[in-house]
Enzyme design. Sequence first.
Site, PDB file in Angstrom:
ATOM      1  N   SER A 144      -0.238   3.522 -11.159  1.00 26.54           N
ATOM      2  CA  SER A 144      -0.462   2.134 -10.971  1.00 26.54           C
ATOM      3  C   SER A 144      -1.305   1.608 -11.117  1.00 26.54           C
ATOM      4  O   SER A 144      -2.161   0.847 -11.861  1.00 26.54           O
ATOM      5  CB  SER A 144       0.060   1.803  -9.630  1.00 26.54           C
ATOM      6  OG  SER A 144      -0.447   2.427  -8.896  1.00 26.54           O
ATOM      7  N   LYS A 164      -1.055  -4.832 -12.475  1.00 25.50           N
ATOM      8  CA  LYS A 164      -1.020  -5.617 -11.721  1.00 25.50           C
ATOM      9  C   LYS A 164      -1.295  -7.037 -12.679  1.00 25.50           C
ATOM     10  O   LYS A 164      -0.603  -8.306 -12.414  1.00 25.50           O
ATOM     11  CB  LYS A 164      -2.112  -6.291 -10.392  1.00 25.50           C
ATOM     12  CG  LYS A 164      -1.044  -5.743  -9.411  1.00 25.50           C
ATOM     13  CD  LYS A 164      -2.656  -6.037  -7.804  1.00 25.50           C
ATOM     14  CE  LYS A 164      -1.157  -6.063  -7.088  1.00 25.50           C
ATOM     15  NZ  LYS A 164      -2.004  -4.319  -6.628  1.00 25.50           N
TER      16      LYS A 164
HETATM   17  C1  LIG Z   1      -0.931  -3.397  -5.433  1.00 22.55           C
HETATM   18  C2  LIG Z   1      -1.024  -1.903  -6.140  1.00 22.55           C
HETATM   19  C3  LIG Z   1       0.006  -1.353  -5.481  1.00 22.55           C
HETATM   20  C4  LIG Z   1       0.979  -2.153  -4.487  1.00 22.55           C
HETATM   21  O1  LIG Z   1       1.934  -3.319  -5.348  1.00 22.55           O
HETATM   22  P1  LIG Z   1       2.626  -3.927  -4.060  1.00 22.55           P
HETATM   23  O2  LIG Z   1       3.268  -4.900  -5.490  1.00 22.55           O
HETATM   24  O3  LIG Z   1       1.578  -4.462  -3.536  1.00 22.55           O
HETATM   25  O4  LIG Z   1       3.335  -2.942  -3.939  1.00 22.55           O
HETATM   26  C5  LIG Z   1      -0.250  -0.183  -5.936  1.00 22.55           C
HETATM   27  N1  LIG Z   1      -0.873   0.646  -6.991  1.00 22.55           N
HETATM   28  C6  LIG Z   1      -2.449  -0.099  -7.250  1.00 22.55           C
HETATM   29  C7  LIG Z   1      -2.926   0.554  -8.577  1.00 22.55           C
HETATM   30  C8  LIG Z   1      -2.663  -1.254  -6.818  1.00 22.55           C
HETATM   31  O5  LIG Z   1      -3.181  -1.894  -7.464  1.00 22.55           O
END
Ligand SMILES: *Cc1c(COP(=O)(O)O)cnc(C)c1O
Length: 332
Positions: free
Chosen positions: A314, A57
Amino acid sequence: MNASVSEVGLADCYAARRRIAGRAVRTPLTRSAALSARFNAEILLKWETCQPTGAFKLRGATNMIAALLEKRGRDALSAGVVTASTGNHGRAVAHAAATLGIPAVVCLSRLVPEHKAAAIAALGAEVVRVGDSQDAAFEEVTRRVEERGMTLIPPFDDPLVVAGQGTIGLELMEDVPDLDRVIVGLSGGGLLGGIGAAVKAIRPATRITGVSLSRGAAMAESLAAGHPVAVEEVESLGDSLGGGIGLDNRCTFALVRRVMDDHYAVSEPAIAAAMVDLLEHEKQLVEGAAAVGLAALVEHGLEVRGQKIALILSGNAVSLETLDRARAMAGR
Ligand SMILES: *Cc1c(COP(=O)(O)O)cnc(C)c1O
């Protein structure tokens, strides 16, 4: 295709890449020997856990703040940026604003645990404690936008945020030009939408697979309904995938509908097993939301033989208590 103002294209992703260079990490993509052998495929892991905030993010938040600085100038942002996220987005806004020399406020309800608030404050943001619900925190954000001229940085539903996440797609295409498939967690759709916008523009044949929680999957339910719907929030190992997409969604709903090829929902035991697998075989701790791609491969037996598959790891916002819960569930 509907050329609405909220569309995100390849040029937006390249602009984002220029803006975030040196402010967010160009993350490694590594081949997992254990997973490649297990699935008879090239399983490639994209380590967003290497970002200084531990999650992707940072890309979106950095791009949005840097783009606003470019377009409006520093004076227009002198009141600072604001958000209400307790998790990876709050940390991203705090870090991005500090890097760019802009004041940041993160509004949190008094129920948010102190260690989460402290982590955000440590990244340089002012934490404002207000009320005893997430709604109260959002009201404070709105008040600060309206009365103090602060700028809201949303967690996913903005073309600049999405384009920032899209830089992951650019990196994937550079590293593996013949990539067959990307498997990525789906919540608000900024991550999948951004990656999809970049990847589909460069190589339309690359399949984009979204994975969400089996309960409270707002985007999946909205796509099925044909319009954004509200869902009930449920406890999950993949808590970063919880939450709605906004009933007035203006960007990610249409984008995800355009770029996502297929979608799967995964159970809690499958997420737990995937977290433990990644710890055991890759020696890396990821949060549940980051393990859903592997969980989908296993739980749904996706046919990937001979293919090059990228899994987006992520984020790594996971406590030892949650890891214990995952290990107990996985029985390992
Ligand atoms: C926010 C997030 C997601 C999902 O992302 P979106 O853009 O809301 O679909 C996936 N994994 C992690 C670790 C996140 O912080």
